[in-house]
Design a protein around this motif. Structure first.
Motif, short mmCIF file in Angstrom:
data_model
loop_
_atom_site.label_atom_id
_atom_site.label_comp_id
_atom_site.label_asym_id
_atom_site.label_seq_id
_atom_site.Cartn_x
_atom_site.Cartn_y
_atom_site.Cartn_z
N LEU A 1 48.48 66.43 -63.36
CA LEU A 1 47.90 66.15 -64.61
C LEU A 1 48.90 66.51 -65.89
O LEU A 1 49.26 65.83 -66.68
N ALA A 2 49.58 67.53 -65.82
CA ALA A 2 50.53 68.00 -66.64
C ALA A 2 51.92 66.93 -66.64
O ALA A 2 52.43 66.81 -67.75
N LEU A 3 52.27 66.50 -65.30
CA LEU A 3 53.27 65.38 -65.27
C LEU A 3 52.73 64.02 -65.84
O LEU A 3 53.67 63.16 -65.54
N GLY A 4 51.57 63.83 -66.36
CA GLY A 4 51.01 62.69 -66.79
C GLY A 4 50.58 61.63 -65.72
O GLY A 4 50.09 60.70 -66.14
N HIS A 5 50.05 62.20 -64.67
CA HIS A 5 49.44 61.52 -63.28
C HIS A 5 47.93 61.21 -63.87
O HIS A 5 47.27 62.31 -64.33
N ALA A 6 47.27 60.15 -63.30
CA ALA A 6 46.05 59.88 -63.45
C ALA A 6 45.26 60.68 -62.10
O ALA A 6 45.75 60.10 -61.05
#
Length: 71
Positions: A21-26
């Motif tokens: 999540l922190a890396l921007g993934h769904a």
């Protein structure tokens, strides 16, 4: 990228979900106990209830991720 994490509320799964999540993934977080995933939902994960061992339970909830992490 949309990623399904099976075992998302386990010892390994929880930090993996947070990092993704922190890396921007769904992230679609699969758990047998939705109450244990409330913190992950609050961070933005889509929580789905299921059990990988239960063959009857393999449903469209887990379909169409770009990647799968089973922990």
């Amino acid at each position: 990228m949309k990623i399904l994490v099976i075992g998302a509320t386990g010892v390994l799964g929880r930090p993996v979900v947070r990092r993704l999540l922190a890396l921007g993934h769904a992230v679609r977080a699969m758990t047998r106990t939705p109450q244990r995933a409330e913190d992950l939902a609050a961070l933005g994960a889509e929580v789905v209830v299921g059990d990988l061992v239960d063959r009857v339970d393999h449903s469209p909830r887990a379909v169409a991720p770009s990647a799968v992490e089973r922990l």
